[in-house]
Design a protein around this motif. Sequence first.
Motif, PDB file in Angstrom:
ATOM      1  N   LEU A   1      -5.175   5.336  -7.062  1.00 52.56           N
ATOM      2  CA  LEU A   1      -4.364   5.844  -5.929  1.00 52.56           C
ATOM      3  C   LEU A   1      -3.028   5.708  -5.719  1.00 52.56           C
ATOM      4  O   LEU A   1      -2.524   4.614  -4.980  1.00 52.56           O
ATOM      5  CB  LEU A   1      -5.066   6.339  -4.004  1.00 52.56           C
ATOM      6  CG  LEU A   1      -6.155   7.408  -3.964  1.00 52.56           C
ATOM      7  CD1 LEU A   1      -6.440   7.967  -3.251  1.00 52.56           C
ATOM      8  CD2 LEU A   1      -5.372   8.613  -4.550  1.00 52.56           C
ATOM      9  N   LEU A   2      -1.972   6.027  -6.141  1.00 53.26           N
ATOM     10  CA  LEU A   2      -1.042   5.139  -6.553  1.00 53.26           C
ATOM     11  C   LEU A   2       0.467   5.646  -5.167  1.00 53.26           C
ATOM     12  O   LEU A   2       1.047   6.208  -5.857  1.00 53.26           O
ATOM     13  CB  LEU A   2       0.293   6.061  -7.888  1.00 53.26           C
ATOM     14  CG  LEU A   2       1.179   5.272  -8.712  1.00 53.26           C
ATOM     15  CD1 LEU A   2       1.198   4.305  -8.617  1.00 53.26           C
ATOM     16  CD2 LEU A   2       2.030   5.513  -9.945  1.00 53.26           C
ATOM     17  N   ILE A   3       0.286   4.868  -4.300  1.00 53.32           N
ATOM     18  CA  ILE A   3       1.035   4.767  -2.946  1.00 53.32           C
ATOM     19  C   ILE A   3       2.434   4.598  -3.397  1.00 53.32           C
ATOM     20  O   ILE A   3       2.933   4.992  -2.542  1.00 53.32           O
ATOM     21  CB  ILE A   3      -0.013   3.785  -1.937  1.00 53.32           C
ATOM     22  CG1 ILE A   3      -1.239   3.879  -2.168  1.00 53.32           C
ATOM     23  CG2 ILE A   3       0.923   3.775  -0.769  1.00 53.32           C
ATOM     24  CD1 ILE A   3      -1.518   5.097  -1.026  1.00 53.32           C
ATOM     25  N   PRO A   4       2.882   3.138  -4.038  1.00 48.57           N
ATOM     26  CA  PRO A   4       4.396   3.420  -4.556  1.00 48.57           C
ATOM     27  C   PRO A   4       5.525   4.076  -5.318  1.00 48.57           C
ATOM     28  O   PRO A   4       5.598   3.840  -5.113  1.00 48.57           O
ATOM     29  CB  PRO A   4       4.263   1.897  -4.625  1.00 48.57           C
ATOM     30  CG  PRO A   4       2.721   1.433  -5.552  1.00 48.57           C
ATOM     31  CD  PRO A   4       1.660   2.566  -4.975  1.00 48.57           C
ATOM     32  N   LEU A   5       4.190   5.768  -5.886  1.00 43.83           N
ATOM     33  CA  LEU A   5       4.970   6.625  -6.572  1.00 43.83           C
ATOM     34  C   LEU A   5       6.462   6.581  -5.691  1.00 43.83           C
ATOM     35  O   LEU A   5       6.865   7.159  -6.689  1.00 43.83           O
ATOM     36  CB  LEU A   5       4.049   8.249  -6.469  1.00 43.83           C
ATOM     37  CG  LEU A   5       4.858   8.512  -6.795  1.00 43.83           C
ATOM     38  CD1 LEU A   5       4.317   8.893  -8.808  1.00 43.83           C
ATOM     39  CD2 LEU A   5       3.604   9.888  -7.505  1.00 43.83           C
TER      40      LEU A   5
ATOM     41  N   LEU B   1     -11.799   0.907  -4.075  1.00 47.47           N
ATOM     42  CA  LEU B   1     -11.385   0.739  -3.251  1.00 47.47           C
ATOM     43  C   LEU B   1     -10.633  -0.863  -3.281  1.00 47.47           C
ATOM     44  O   LEU B   1      -9.364  -0.836  -2.115  1.00 47.47           O
ATOM     45  CB  LEU B   1     -12.581   0.745  -1.722  1.00 47.47           C
ATOM     46  CG  LEU B   1     -12.147  -0.172  -0.975  1.00 47.47           C
ATOM     47  CD1 LEU B   1     -11.768   0.903  -0.214  1.00 47.47           C
ATOM     48  CD2 LEU B   1     -13.665  -0.603   0.156  1.00 47.47           C
ATOM     49  N   VAL B   2     -10.958  -0.949  -3.932  1.00 48.28           N
ATOM     50  CA  VAL B   2      -9.970  -2.900  -4.729  1.00 48.28           C
ATOM     51  C   VAL B   2      -8.447  -2.425  -5.080  1.00 48.28           C
ATOM     52  O   VAL B   2      -8.154  -2.502  -4.263  1.00 48.28           O
ATOM     53  CB  VAL B   2     -10.575  -2.943  -5.458  1.00 48.28           C
ATOM     54  CG1 VAL B   2      -9.657  -4.791  -5.701  1.00 48.28           C
ATOM     55  CG2 VAL B   2     -11.973  -4.082  -4.697  1.00 48.28           C
ATOM     56  N   LEU B   3      -8.332  -1.359  -5.617  1.00 45.77           N
ATOM     57  CA  LEU B   3      -7.033  -0.905  -6.284  1.00 45.77           C
ATOM     58  C   LEU B   3      -6.622  -0.119  -5.339  1.00 45.77           C
ATOM     59  O   LEU B   3      -5.210  -0.437  -5.476  1.00 45.77           O
ATOM     60  CB  LEU B   3      -7.923   0.221  -7.512  1.00 45.77           C
ATOM     61  CG  LEU B   3      -8.528  -0.172  -8.409  1.00 45.77           C
ATOM     62  CD1 LEU B   3      -9.529   0.653  -9.970  1.00 45.77           C
ATOM     63  CD2 LEU B   3      -7.531  -1.456  -9.289  1.00 45.77           C
ATOM     64  N   LEU B   4      -7.554   0.861  -4.659  1.00 48.33           N
ATOM     65  CA  LEU B   4      -6.371   1.481  -3.619  1.00 48.33           C
ATOM     66  C   LEU B   4      -5.693   0.431  -2.585  1.00 48.33           C
ATOM     67  O   LEU B   4      -5.276   0.400  -1.465  1.00 48.33           O
ATOM     68  CB  LEU B   4      -7.162   2.153  -2.291  1.00 48.33           C
ATOM     69  CG  LEU B   4      -6.660   2.574  -1.230  1.00 48.33           C
ATOM     70  CD1 LEU B   4      -5.631   3.745  -1.510  1.00 48.33           C
ATOM     71  CD2 LEU B   4      -7.573   3.561   0.184  1.00 48.33           C
ATOM     72  N   ILE B   5      -6.515  -1.497  -2.330  1.00 47.68           N
ATOM     73  CA  ILE B   5      -5.983  -2.104  -1.402  1.00 47.68           C
ATOM     74  C   ILE B   5      -4.772  -2.972  -2.151  1.00 47.68           C
ATOM     75  O   ILE B   5      -4.027  -3.071  -1.267  1.00 47.68           O
ATOM     76  CB  ILE B   5      -6.945  -2.721  -0.268  1.00 47.68           C
ATOM     77  CG1 ILE B   5      -8.043  -2.366  -0.629  1.00 47.68           C
ATOM     78  CG2 ILE B   5      -6.428  -4.393  -0.183  1.00 47.68           C
ATOM     79  CD1 ILE B   5      -9.599  -3.251  -0.015  1.00 47.68           C
ATOM     80  N   VAL B   6      -5.248  -2.657  -3.546  1.00 48.26           N
ATOM     81  CA  VAL B   6      -4.112  -3.261  -4.332  1.00 48.26           C
ATOM     82  C   VAL B   6      -2.311  -2.354  -4.362  1.00 48.26           C
ATOM     83  O   VAL B   6      -1.341  -2.761  -4.589  1.00 48.26           O
ATOM     84  CB  VAL B   6      -4.415  -3.589  -5.531  1.00 48.26           C
ATOM     85  CG1 VAL B   6      -3.388  -4.383  -6.346  1.00 48.26           C
ATOM     86  CG2 VAL B   6      -5.842  -4.749  -5.699  1.00 48.26           C
ATOM     87  N   SER B   7      -2.988  -1.107  -4.512  1.00 48.97           N
ATOM     88  CA  SER B   7      -1.695  -0.362  -4.512  1.00 48.97           C
ATOM     89  C   SER B   7      -1.195  -0.248  -2.935  1.00 48.97           C
ATOM     90  O   SER B   7       0.267  -0.156  -2.871  1.00 48.97           O
ATOM     91  CB  SER B   7      -2.545   1.254  -4.460  1.00 48.97           C
ATOM     92  OG  SER B   7      -1.978   2.123  -4.829  1.00 48.97           O
TER      93      SER B   7
ATOM     94  N   ALA C   1      -0.921  -3.106  -0.762  1.00 49.69           N
ATOM     95  CA  ALA C   1      -0.060  -3.843  -1.430  1.00 49.69           C
ATOM     96  C   ALA C   1       0.723  -3.768  -1.981  1.00 49.69           C
ATOM     97  O   ALA C   1       2.522  -4.338  -1.870  1.00 49.69           O
ATOM     98  CB  ALA C   1      -1.105  -5.356  -1.339  1.00 49.69           C
ATOM     99  N   VAL C   2       1.259  -3.341  -3.132  1.00 46.20           N
ATOM    100  CA  VAL C   2       2.209  -2.938  -4.446  1.00 46.20           C
ATOM    101  C   VAL C   2       3.561  -2.511  -3.223  1.00 46.20           C
ATOM    102  O   VAL C   2       4.583  -2.950  -3.491  1.00 46.20           O
ATOM    103  CB  VAL C   2       2.043  -2.462  -5.904  1.00 46.20           C
ATOM    104  CG1 VAL C   2       2.886  -1.938  -6.820  1.00 46.20           C
ATOM    105  CG2 VAL C   2       0.682  -3.260  -6.184  1.00 46.20           C
ATOM    106  N   HIS C   3       3.345  -1.023  -3.033  1.00 47.61           N
ATOM    107  CA  HIS C   3       3.536  -0.712  -1.849  1.00 47.61           C
ATOM    108  C   HIS C   3       5.148  -1.077  -0.912  1.00 47.61           C
ATOM    109  O   HIS C   3       5.878  -1.462  -0.970  1.00 47.61           O
ATOM    110  CB  HIS C   3       3.230   0.776  -1.086  1.00 47.61           C
ATOM    111  CG  HIS C   3       3.596   0.819  -0.206  1.00 47.61           C
ATOM    112  ND1 HIS C   3       5.391   1.920  -0.288  1.00 47.61           N
ATOM    113  CD2 HIS C   3       3.521   1.202   1.431  1.00 47.61           C
ATOM    114  CE1 HIS C   3       5.067   2.081   1.038  1.00 47.61           C
ATOM    115  NE2 HIS C   3       4.927   1.952   1.565  1.00 47.61           N
ATOM    116  N   VAL C   4       3.648  -1.613  -0.163  1.00 49.02           N
ATOM    117  CA  VAL C   4       4.384  -2.794   0.240  1.00 49.02           C
ATOM    118  C   VAL C   4       5.828  -4.081   0.193  1.00 49.02           C
ATOM    119  O   VAL C   4       6.692  -4.397   0.585  1.00 49.02           O
ATOM    120  CB  VAL C   4       3.359  -3.865   1.550  1.00 49.02           C
ATOM    121  CG1 VAL C   4       4.368  -4.773   2.755  1.00 49.02           C
ATOM    122  CG2 VAL C   4       3.186  -2.546   2.272  1.00 49.02           C
ATOM    123  N   VAL C   5       5.620  -4.430  -0.921  1.00 53.06           N
ATOM    124  CA  VAL C   5       6.481  -5.180  -1.876  1.00 53.06           C
ATOM    125  C   VAL C   5       7.139  -4.964  -2.494  1.00 53.06           C
ATOM    126  O   VAL C   5       8.238  -4.802  -1.633  1.00 53.06           O
ATOM    127  CB  VAL C   5       5.186  -5.536  -3.007  1.00 53.06           C
ATOM    128  CG1 VAL C   5       7.001  -6.436  -4.228  1.00 53.06           C
ATOM    129  CG2 VAL C   5       4.020  -6.708  -2.569  1.00 53.06           C
TER     130      VAL C   5
END
Length: 345
Positions: free
Chosen positions: A37-41, A150-156, A158-162
Amino acid sequence: MDLDIALVLTQDGVTSGAIYALLALCIILVFTVTRILLIPLGEFAVFGALTLASIQAGIPSLIVWLVAAFFVINTLLDLYAKLRYKSSFNSKIFIGSALYIGLLLLAMYQLPLAELPMWGQILLTLAAIIPLGPQIYRTFFQPLVTAKPLVLLIVSIAVHVVLVGLGLVIFGPNGAQTQSFSDASFNLGRLVVNSQTLVIIAAFFIMIFVLWYFFEKTLYGKALHATAVNRIGAQLMGISPIFAGKLTFFMAAFIGALSGILIAPVTTLYYDSGFILSLKGFVGAIIGGLISFPVAAIGAVTVGVIESFSMFWASDYKEIIVFTLIIPFLLWKSLTTRHIEEDEE
């Protein structure tokens, strides 16, 4: 509310909804192929808009240094993988990427940015933003290609925050709005249609056609489609999940940056505006069940129209009204979808 106001609100809603629809299509594309789920889109959209605004002001954008930094990080990761796991290192890709970044830096700091034609400024903006897609995938997601969603969502997240933090460093806290593509307007009965609206709607339909042609007529598109339908089967047929991931992130960066460029003349965007943009695209994607492109597009346009009317009737609660739309669809999905345990890969 009279008819004239309703027509204006509908026009604004369709304009915003077309942008949300493009983002929704990106979310579905990335999720079906990579399970991410690409949160930082939304950051791609914001970076595209703010980079274009910087170029139009004649100020070189620091975003090119972020691209260069990711290039160095990716190269170090590839060299580490070669030494540790004996994986291949493609020197041709390395040399090509280095030349590309060199040309990008040269163009950003040597060209008369403010004097470039509009299409030149847009191409330079896309050239600066699109590489971030595959680079972000290589840095953060490629090492987790077999991880659970779920792991990929957490990383996504984190990438958004960065990326939001990097956006503040690169663009600063002030918002920006770009020049309009055209100031022309057309009378359609009682409605005055702005040319910017026509550009956005035309770009939406062009992108729909391009995506249809890509997935139906090209080899790479068919490979992505196969990966979306059956990841394991596609991998057994020789389609690399890493290649599929980089290609989908490339497309997401392109569509995201294009969406930001299209919406920037009609709204002011800030370094942290991306989260709300991607959330509204996500609502459209949920309406489509994270599967159906047409339903997601219709849902996203509906979100834009409801948001527009909510701003007129209850502007303080427009975000609440928009995001509440997701609840009935989630309930309906939970009641009508049979639960299947995630397959072990």
